[in-house]
Write a protein that holds these residues in place. Structure first.
Motif, PDB file in Angstrom:
ATOM      1  N   LEU A   1      30.063  45.033  54.160  1.00 32.02           N
ATOM      2  CA  LEU A   1      29.432  46.171  53.651  1.00 32.02           C
ATOM      3  C   LEU A   1      29.036  47.111  55.175  1.00 32.02           C
ATOM      4  CD1 LEU A   1      27.775  44.877  50.577  1.00 32.02           C
ATOM      5  CD2 LEU A   1      29.258  46.573  50.181  1.00 32.02           C
ATOM      6  N   GLU A   2      28.813  46.076  55.880  1.00 28.31           N
ATOM      7  CA  GLU A   2      28.006  46.729  57.110  1.00 28.31           C
ATOM      8  C   GLU A   2      29.617  47.263  58.039  1.00 28.31           C
ATOM      9  OE1 GLU A   2      24.362  44.822  58.016  1.00 28.31           O
ATOM     10  OE2 GLU A   2      25.290  44.426  60.380  1.00 28.31           O
ATOM     11  N   ASN A   3      30.492  46.494  57.820  1.00 29.50           N
ATOM     12  CA  ASN A   3      31.605  47.346  58.331  1.00 29.50           C
ATOM     13  C   ASN A   3      31.967  48.811  57.488  1.00 29.50           C
ATOM     14  OD1 ASN A   3      32.132  45.555  60.580  1.00 29.50           O
ATOM     15  ND2 ASN A   3      33.225  43.948  58.995  1.00 29.50           N
ATOM     16  N   LEU A   4      32.139  48.596  56.388  1.00 28.36           N
ATOM     17  CA  LEU A   4      32.180  50.123  55.971  1.00 28.36           C
ATOM     18  C   LEU A   4      31.053  50.739  56.301  1.00 28.36           C
ATOM     19  CD1 LEU A   4      33.553  48.210  52.433  1.00 28.36           C
ATOM     20  CD2 LEU A   4      34.455  49.721  53.870  1.00 28.36           C
ATOM     21  N   VAL A   5      29.597  50.746  56.256  1.00 32.16           N
ATOM     22  CA  VAL A   5      29.109  51.713  56.487  1.00 32.16           C
ATOM     23  C   VAL A   5      29.017  51.836  57.854  1.00 32.16           C
ATOM     24  CG1 VAL A   5      26.548  50.519  56.655  1.00 32.16           C
ATOM     25  CG2 VAL A   5      26.360  51.832  55.674  1.00 32.16           C
ATOM     26  N   GLU A   6      29.111  51.244  58.421  1.00 38.79           N
ATOM     27  CA  GLU A   6      29.553  51.941  60.074  1.00 38.79           C
ATOM     28  C   GLU A   6      30.353  52.926  59.761  1.00 38.79           C
ATOM     29  OE1 GLU A   6      28.444  51.511  63.315  1.00 38.79           O
ATOM     30  OE2 GLU A   6      27.613  49.429  62.468  1.00 38.79           O
ATOM     31  N   ASP A   7      31.827  53.112  59.688  1.00 39.79           N
ATOM     32  CA  ASP A   7      32.883  53.409  59.326  1.00 39.79           C
ATOM     33  C   ASP A   7      32.836  54.898  58.530  1.00 39.79           C
ATOM     34  OD1 ASP A   7      35.920  53.724  59.058  1.00 39.79           O
ATOM     35  OD2 ASP A   7      35.739  53.860  57.383  1.00 39.79           O
ATOM     36  N   LEU A   8      31.302  54.664  57.296  1.00 39.73           N
ATOM     37  CA  LEU A   8      31.342  55.932  56.604  1.00 39.73           C
ATOM     38  C   LEU A   8      30.160  57.069  57.909  1.00 39.73           C
ATOM     39  CD1 LEU A   8      30.856  57.396  54.102  1.00 39.73           C
ATOM     40  CD2 LEU A   8      29.100  56.069  53.640  1.00 39.73           C
ATOM     41  N   GLU A   9      29.727  56.045  58.797  1.00 38.42           N
ATOM     42  CA  GLU A   9      28.771  57.023  59.411  1.00 38.42           C
ATOM     43  C   GLU A   9      29.512  57.663  60.230  1.00 38.42           C
ATOM     44  OE1 GLU A   9      26.158  54.811  62.085  1.00 38.42           O
ATOM     45  OE2 GLU A   9      25.264  56.317  62.519  1.00 38.42           O
ATOM     46  N   LYS A  10      30.625  56.937  60.868  1.00 37.58           N
ATOM     47  CA  LYS A  10      31.727  57.563  62.275  1.00 37.58           C
ATOM     48  C   LYS A  10      32.562  58.730  61.308  1.00 37.58           C
ATOM     49  CE  LYS A  10      33.948  54.380  63.816  1.00 37.58           C
ATOM     50  NZ  LYS A  10      35.066  53.336  63.560  1.00 37.58           N
TER      51      LYS A  10
END
Ligand SMILES: [Fe+2]
Ligand SMILES: [Fe+2]
Length: 146
Positions: free
Chosen positions: A18-27
């Motif tokens: 999930l942390e990778n996904l939210v990181e990706d969404l932020e970008k």
């Protein structure tokens, strides 16, 4: 029967995802709408599935030994989950209106705090209170879902 994998370990793996996904969404919230939309859809699905798993498969089995402390922790957990689900809903309607998401960063920070609360307080207490049989049962349910 192997006891080597714990509920906490399984959920830490999901937290990392999930942390990778939210990181990706932020970008991607700083790119074009379509790119952001795809990142959001994936993140929303995984995060809702995660919270569903926690609430319906894991914490329903929690019978705290220390009742006072246990029953303080659960409302806090529910409060945080509600905040998370609310934010997702708001974002969902923004997306439907083709609006770009703003301030993904703050939500990411909130998720980090939530994850730490679960990993340091909630899951250790939960596992303490469960028998091996109950743990096996919960782990089987987690594996079906996440
Ligand atoms: Fe959670
Ligand atoms: Fe979690």
């Amino acid at each position: 029967m192997s006891e080597s994998i714990s509920i906490l370990e399984l959920m830490i793996k999901d937290h990392c995802k999930l942390e990778n996904l939210v990181e990706d969404l932020e970008k991607k919230s700083k790119e074009d709408f379509e790119t952001m939309y795809r990142a959001f859809t994936k993140f929303e699905w995984e995060l809702e599935k995660h919270i569903f798993t926690e609430e319906k498969a894991i914490f329903t089995s929690y019978n705290p030994e220390d009742v006072a402390e246990g029953y303080k922790m659960l409302p806090e957990l529910t409060k945080q989950h509600n905040y998370i689900l609310n934010t997702l809903n708001n974002w969902h309607s923004d997306i439907r209106k083709k609006k770009m998401l703003s301030d993904v960063y703050s939500f990411k920070e909130y998720l980090v705090k939530h994850r730490e609360f679960e990993e340091e307080k909630v899951y250790p207490k939960l596992e303490e209170s469960l028998s091996d049989e109950e743990k096996r049962h919960i782990i089987a349910k987690i594996n079906e879902l996440v």
